[in-house]
Design an enzyme around this catalytic site. Structure first.
Site, short mmCIF file in Angstrom:
data_model
loop_
_atom_site.label_atom_id
_atom_site.label_comp_id
_atom_site.label_asym_id
_atom_site.label_seq_id
_atom_site.Cartn_x
_atom_site.Cartn_y
_atom_site.Cartn_z
N CYS A 187 0.83 -1.21 0.00
CA CYS A 187 0.00 0.00 0.00
C CYS A 187 0.87 1.27 0.00
O CYS A 187 0.67 2.16 -0.83
CB CYS A 187 -0.96 -0.02 1.18
SG CYS A 187 -0.21 -0.53 2.73
N1 LIG Z 1 -4.56 -4.51 5.03
C1 LIG Z 1 -4.02 -3.76 4.08
O1 LIG Z 1 -4.30 -2.54 3.97
C2 LIG Z 1 -3.09 -4.37 3.06
C3 LIG Z 1 -2.70 -3.59 1.96
C4 LIG Z 1 -1.85 -4.15 1.00
C5 LIG Z 1 -1.40 -5.46 1.16
N2 LIG Z 1 -1.77 -6.17 2.25
C6 LIG Z 1 -1.26 -7.54 2.36
O2 LIG Z 1 -2.31 -8.43 2.00
C7 LIG Z 1 -2.21 -9.64 2.77
C8 LIG Z 1 -3.50 -9.86 3.54
O3 LIG Z 1 -3.68 -8.73 4.40
P1 LIG Z 1 -4.95 -8.57 5.33
O4 LIG Z 1 -4.84 -7.22 5.93
O5 LIG Z 1 -6.19 -8.95 4.59
O6 LIG Z 1 -4.62 -9.70 6.45
P2 LIG Z 1 -5.59 -10.34 7.54
O7 LIG Z 1 -6.75 -9.43 7.77
O8 LIG Z 1 -4.72 -10.69 8.68
O9 LIG Z 1 -6.10 -11.69 6.83
C9 LIG Z 1 -5.25 -12.77 6.54
C10 LIG Z 1 -6.06 -13.88 5.88
O10 LIG Z 1 -5.18 -14.93 5.52
C11 LIG Z 1 -5.66 -16.19 6.02
N3 LIG Z 1 -4.46 -16.95 6.39
C12 LIG Z 1 -3.55 -16.66 7.36
N4 LIG Z 1 -2.52 -17.56 7.33
C13 LIG Z 1 -2.81 -18.44 6.33
C14 LIG Z 1 -2.16 -19.60 5.82
N5 LIG Z 1 -0.99 -20.03 6.34
N6 LIG Z 1 -2.74 -20.28 4.80
C15 LIG Z 1 -3.92 -19.86 4.26
N7 LIG Z 1 -4.58 -18.76 4.71
C16 LIG Z 1 -4.04 -18.06 5.72
C17 LIG Z 1 -6.56 -15.80 7.21
O11 LIG Z 1 -7.66 -16.71 7.34
P3 LIG Z 1 -7.64 -18.06 8.19
O12 LIG Z 1 -6.66 -17.84 9.32
O13 LIG Z 1 -9.04 -18.24 8.64
O14 LIG Z 1 -7.22 -19.11 7.21
C18 LIG Z 1 -7.14 -14.47 6.76
O15 LIG Z 1 -8.29 -14.68 5.97
C19 LIG Z 1 -0.99 -9.47 3.70
O16 LIG Z 1 0.11 -10.08 3.13
C20 LIG Z 1 -0.82 -7.95 3.75
O17 LIG Z 1 0.52 -7.58 4.00
C21 LIG Z 1 -2.62 -5.68 3.19
#
Ligand SMILES: NC(=O)c1ccc[n+]([C@@H]2O[C@H](COP(=O)([O-])OP(=O)(O)OC[C@H]3O[C@@H](n4cnc5c(N)ncnc54)[C@H](OP(=O)(O)O)[C@@H]3O)[C@@H](O)[C@H]2O)c1
Length: 355
Positions: free
Chosen positions: A152
């Site tokens: 981001c």
């Molecule tokens: N939030 C932002 O603004 C943003 C912006 C740009 C990029 N990102 C990136 O996008 C990614 C997701 O971010 P987020 O904010 O959505 O994270 P989040 O809210 O913590 O969600 C993570 C998701 O991944 C799943 N997960 C976790 N470990 C896993 C594994 N080993 N295998 C399969 N599924 C798994 C979790 O579900 P379960 O545990 O139920 O499986 C959950 O649905 C991250 O890498 C983050 O750095 C985030």
């Protein structure tokens, strides 16, 4: 109509992907995974989606790759280290992979392993991966099998500097000094949905703090964007300081620039207007007007303002975006549109929400 899967459908970027893709005319979501909520309807976790989808979370377990191979595109909205374990088999099966985490963002294997402290599972595939910023890499994205969806903060920093770096390259001289200061602020959803003490309501509300001063993982990505992807002829030194601000969504990045004598001769605002005049998601504001995060909320728009003060030899570029849309899920859908030859704005033309 293409079939899509979202791995990590309970996180903030995952639910944003569901919101965007469930309204996309050319996409059917075939699989939505979660290990913690398997078997539950997505609407029981996110009632906002009632009436838009009847998807149920699946934990695909050992069958993950086989199931995901039935799709045309798989989005990984997961922590880093997940997509790289499945991407090689998916790509071999002809499936396009878009990773919202960092597995395919840094082109340097060494940089990835040292910043993320994680051994890369598929260095060969990393070499083929394309950095998913359509405003810079559109042609490469069209042919890509794997997309490293940008972070981001880097999206705001790289797009906030692109017209300037491109102009410097074309003129063959520096318009700004080597040192560039990027002062950025993110809403709390940037840290994801899992519970963490320092993200508690009482810790983040009515509070404002800097973090990652000694080195944030988005710094090498910003440096790669400027030096390698935009091919800056000047070795800029980047100082990047991120902050957490008490809002849910939104990102505000302020870029401080010292102008050279050549820079003072340029109208930077005109440079930006010309550079982005055909970009559907980038809005350069009129001179004298400045953006706020609310003006892009829940939309894929990135809004920029340029302030130039020749008497002080300085300029400031202000960039706002919604971290979950242009900073994550919206950008991923924009890449998907480009990869599958759809209209780039399809499913993404939302008016931002005000107030
Ligand atoms: N939030 C932002 O603004 C943003 C912006 C740009 C990029 N990102 C990136 O996008 C990614 C997701 O971010 P987020 O904010 O959505 O994270 P989040 O809210 O913590 O969600 C993570 C998701 O991944 C799943 N997960 C976790 N470990 C896993 C594994 N080993 N295998 C399969 N599924 C798994 C979790 O579900 P379960 O545990 O139920 O499986 C959950 O649905 C991250 O890498 C983050 O750095 C985030």
């Amino acid at each position: 109509m293409i079939e899509a899967a979202i791995v990590g459908g309970t996180g903030y970027t995952g639910v944003e992907l569901i919101r965007l893709l469930s309204a996309h005319p050319n996409v059917n979501i075939k699989w939505l995974t979660s290990r913690s909520e398997a078997g539950k309807p997505v609407t029981s976790i996110f009632p906002s989606l009632r009436g838009f989808t009847d998807l149920v979370y699946s934990d695909l377990g050992d069958d993950t790759t086989d199931a995901l191979s039935q799709c045309d595109v798989v989005f990984f909205a997961t922590p880093h280290g997940v997509a790289m374990t499945q991407a090689p088999k998916l790509v071999a099966a002809g499936v396009k992979v878009i990773d919202l985490a960092a597995d395919f963002r840094l082109q340097s294997l060494q940089a990835f392993e040292s910043w993320y402290q994680h051994k890369h599972a598929c260095p060969e595939l990393l070499k083929q991966a394309v950095y998913g910023l359509p405003e810079i890499n559109r042609d490469a994205i069209k042919k890509a099998a794997v997309i490293g969806n940008p972070g981001c903060y880097p999206t705001t920093a790289i797009l906030g500097l692109k017209p300037l770096i491109t102009a410097q390259n074309a003129l063959g001289s520096a318009l700004v000094e080597r040192r560039i200061i990027i002062d950025a602020k993110s809403g709390v959803s940037g840290a994801g949905r899992q519970a963490k003490l320092d993200l508690n309501y009482a810790e983040t509300t009515d509070n404002f703090k800097a973090y990652g001063l000694a080195g944030h993982r988005h710094l090498p990505e910003i440096e790669q964007g400027i030096q390698a992807i935009l091919a800056s002829q000047i070795a800029h030194r980047i100082r990047f300081v991120p902050h957490l601000v008490p809002m849910v969504r939104g990102m505000f990045t302020t870029i401080h620039l010292g102008l050279t004598d050549e820079g003072v001769e340029q109208d930077l605002h005109s440079l930006y207007v010309t550079a982005y005049q055909n970009e559907p998601f980038i809005d350069v504001m009129p001179k004298g007007e400045y953006p706020d995060t609310r003006s892009v909320r829940a939309s894929n728009r990135l809004r920029i303002a340029v302030y130039q003060d020749n008497s002080r030899h300085e300029a400031t570029v202000l960039v706002v975006q919604d971290n979950l849309v242009k900073g994550a899920a919206g950008q991923a859908v924009q890449c998907m549109n480009v990869m599958f030859g759809f209209e780039e704005t399809l499913g993404l033309n939302h008016v931002p929400i005000v107030p």
